[in-house]
Design an enzyme around this catalytic site. Sequence first.
Site, mmCIF file in Angstrom:
data_model
loop_
_atom_site.group_PDB
_atom_site.id
_atom_site.type_symbol
_atom_site.label_atom_id
_atom_site.label_comp_id
_atom_site.label_asym_id
_atom_site.label_seq_id
_atom_site.Cartn_x
_atom_site.Cartn_y
_atom_site.Cartn_z
ATOM 1 N N GLU A 108 -7.033 -1.685 5.487
ATOM 2 C CA GLU A 108 -7.845 -0.908 6.416
ATOM 3 C C GLU A 108 -8.890 -1.822 7.038
ATOM 4 O OE1 GLU A 108 -6.995 2.018 7.158
ATOM 5 O OE2 GLU A 108 -5.677 2.574 5.502
ATOM 6 N N ASP A 116 9.140 14.350 10.660
ATOM 7 C CA ASP A 116 7.773 14.618 10.225
ATOM 8 C C ASP A 116 6.776 13.872 11.114
ATOM 9 O OD1 ASP A 116 5.915 15.805 8.176
ATOM 10 O OD2 ASP A 116 5.418 13.687 7.907
#
Length: 316
Positions: free
Chosen positions: A234, A259
């Site tokens: 991140e 999805d």
Amino acid sequence: MDGLGSKSQLDMARNVHDLGSINKMREAIASGDEDVLQEAAQQFEAIFVQMMLKSMRKAQDALADENSPFNSEQVKFYRDMHDQQLAADLTSNGGMGLADIIVKQMGHSEDSYQPASTIRSDGNLSSLNRGRVEQTEHAQESVLVSESKGTRAAIKDSMFESPEDFVSTLQPYAQEVAEKYGLDAKAIIAQAAVETGWGQFVIHNSDGTSSHNLFGIKANSQWQGDQAVVSTLEFNGHIPEKQKAAFRSYSSLAHAMDDYGKFIATQPRYKQAVAHAQDAGKYTQALQDAGYATDPEYANKIMSVYHSDRLNGLMP
């Protein structure tokens, strides 16, 4: 005596109006006199101080009385001469410290000062940006490779033999999802390529089976299916940080693709992305702006793959 003569020449050179003394300083430079560097640095600092004084004088002149005898051109001429000499005298007695920094930088007298030649970029911002991107990619690679080794709750490993296998396998699923949710199949595959390194770093469950998670979608509170916990990269601004996170695990590629389409089409924050789905550049930028990924170069990376010869050769 030679040392005293050199010092005298340098002292005389501090008179900015004595051109003969300036020439003597040039001769000292030619003779290899090391003390001349300090004098040259002080004169450079004097020029800098003089420019500041000149700017201050201009501000004062703008408010001065035009009819005042102290505002005549003759007075200004001698005032400027005084400022030049004042700047030279100020810098010869310590000044602002700029001269000392120049001497240390150019004289190689201290190990803590790096030579200017090794840090100068010549204003080439593209090279600086390229270096930052390379560092970021190296950090990402380190995380991805480390996750493919050792025993962990989940790992990242290869799922496809090659980029060609990656594209040919995903293309029918991507086209089906694109038609169903109004997206761009090519942009979908480009994003999957960025997220998984062309399928070489796909999250696998602890039993070795693939999670089929091609888009880095995390398992939030709304997800009721299986999960795979793995380390991820991140970004805090431009600084990559390694963190643990739970990701969605799917039973098949078809399930994973559908999805993704549903995730993008139904999440309110991706409304702008869906609205620009037929413009890959705006679509990927909207994803980044909505917070899909913390990587500040996320949209650029997807578009780099989108326009790459590799993807265009496989999927025009």
